[in-house]
Design an enzyme around this catalytic site. Structure first.
Site, PDB file in Angstrom:
ATOM      1  N   ARG A  84      13.032   7.703   9.243  1.00 53.66           N
ATOM      2  CA  ARG A  84      13.361   8.993   8.625  1.00 53.66           C
ATOM      3  C   ARG A  84      14.645   8.936   7.816  1.00 53.66           C
ATOM      4  O   ARG A  84      15.029   9.937   7.196  1.00 53.66           O
ATOM      5  CB  ARG A  84      13.485  10.079   9.701  1.00 53.66           C
ATOM      6  CG  ARG A  84      12.221  10.298  10.502  1.00 53.66           C
ATOM      7  CD  ARG A  84      12.399  11.422  11.499  1.00 53.66           C
ATOM      8  NE  ARG A  84      11.307  11.471  12.461  1.00 53.66           N
ATOM      9  CZ  ARG A  84      11.236  12.334  13.469  1.00 53.66           C
ATOM     10  NH1 ARG A  84      12.210  13.214  13.639  1.00 53.66           N
ATOM     11  NH2 ARG A  84      10.215  12.302  14.315  1.00 53.66           N
ATOM     12  N   LYS A 100       0.370   8.938  21.864  1.00 55.02           N
ATOM     13  CA  LYS A 100       1.529   9.816  21.810  1.00 55.02           C
ATOM     14  C   LYS A 100       1.018  11.245  21.658  1.00 55.02           C
ATOM     15  O   LYS A 100       0.405  11.576  20.637  1.00 55.02           O
ATOM     16  CB  LYS A 100       2.401   9.419  20.608  1.00 55.02           C
ATOM     17  CG  LYS A 100       3.490  10.404  20.220  1.00 55.02           C
ATOM     18  CD  LYS A 100       4.201   9.884  18.973  1.00 55.02           C
ATOM     19  CE  LYS A 100       5.117  10.919  18.371  1.00 55.02           C
ATOM     20  NZ  LYS A 100       5.831  10.388  17.187  1.00 55.02           N
ATOM     21  N   GLU A 141      12.775   3.692  20.087  1.00 59.93           N
ATOM     22  CA  GLU A 141      12.011   3.967  18.868  1.00 59.93           C
ATOM     23  C   GLU A 141      12.969   4.397  17.766  1.00 59.93           C
ATOM     24  O   GLU A 141      13.591   5.464  17.853  1.00 59.93           O
ATOM     25  CB  GLU A 141      10.980   5.076  19.110  1.00 59.93           C
ATOM     26  CG  GLU A 141      10.203   5.459  17.859  1.00 59.93           C
ATOM     27  CD  GLU A 141       9.364   6.715  18.020  1.00 59.93           C
ATOM     28  OE1 GLU A 141       9.052   7.355  16.994  1.00 59.93           O
ATOM     29  OE2 GLU A 141       9.019   7.062  19.172  1.00 59.93           O
TER      30      GLU A 141
END
Length: 218
Positions: A52, A136, A48
């Site tokens: 960011r 998640k 993943e």
């Protein structure tokens, strides 16, 4: 375009590839390929890459092009347009810290396997109403850790989780031994100091240790 959310089994299949999904905050796209190669060599193929940093999308493009063994997903999906940019970069699945109506609709339209973040029973119910069954649990440590994830199993026996957030190598097994946990997400696989030093062997060793976690669970 698809009119229904991507089959939950697709996300489940991705998470079943290894017990840990490395959550990567890549600051320099030049690090992306050697980092991905080290993680894959250590036995962690599903990665993943979080949105960011400015280097995130270029990192996804490079890994997709040069590390075909990696299954690259995009993390920190925050708005519907992120699905389009992630797919254009080559991302194969999407992860979000939460799920708004707009994000659920965009996931349905994109056809991408989607792993939305949940922290409460109401959020799990909302996701299930949208046709999802894999979530998640985030931020895992802050919402009560393994006890909270285990408690979700009572009212939601069909739901499966990938806890992420605040998990370290020393606490990973506490989550992985839960019957409703498929895998966990972790940032500890790519410490900043090792990435900056180009210590790819050290990262491969961390990945190999994480990949072997499931073998030691009772």
């Amino acid at each position: 375009m698809p009119t229904e959310t991507a089959m939950p089994d697709a996300m489940l299949d991705i998470l079943k590839r290894a017990p840990v999904v490395p959550v990567l905050v890549i600051e320099n796209a030049d690090d992306a390929v050697p980092l991905a190669r080290a993680l894959v060599a250590g036995g962690l193929p599903a990665l993943e890459v979080t949105l960011r940093t400015p280097a995130a999308l270029d990192s996804i493009r490079r890994i997709t092009a040069e590390v075909p063994e990696a299954l690259v997903g995009v993390g920190t999906i925050m708005k519907p347009a992120d699905f389009d940019t992630a797919q254009e970069a080559g991302a194969r699945f999407a992860v979000s810290p939460g799920a708004t109506d707009a994000l659920l609709e965009a996931a349905r339209a994109s056809g991408m396997p989607f792993l939305p973040g949940v922290a409460t029973a109401s959020e799990v119910m909302r996701g299930m109403e949208a046709g999802l069954s894999v979530f998640k649990a985030f931020p895992a440590a802050a919402i009560g850790g393994p006890a909270t994830v285990a408690a979700f199993g009572g009212p939601f026996p069909e739901a499966r989780f990938c806890p992420t957030g605040g998990i370290r190598s020393g606490t990973a097994a506490d989550y992985l031994r839960l019957p409703n946990v498929v895998a966990i997400g972790g940032t500890w696989l790519a410490p900043k100091e090792k990435v900056r030093a180009g210590d790819w062997q050290g990262i491969e060793d961390l990945a190999r240790s994480a990949a072997g976690l499931a073998e030691h669970l009772g």
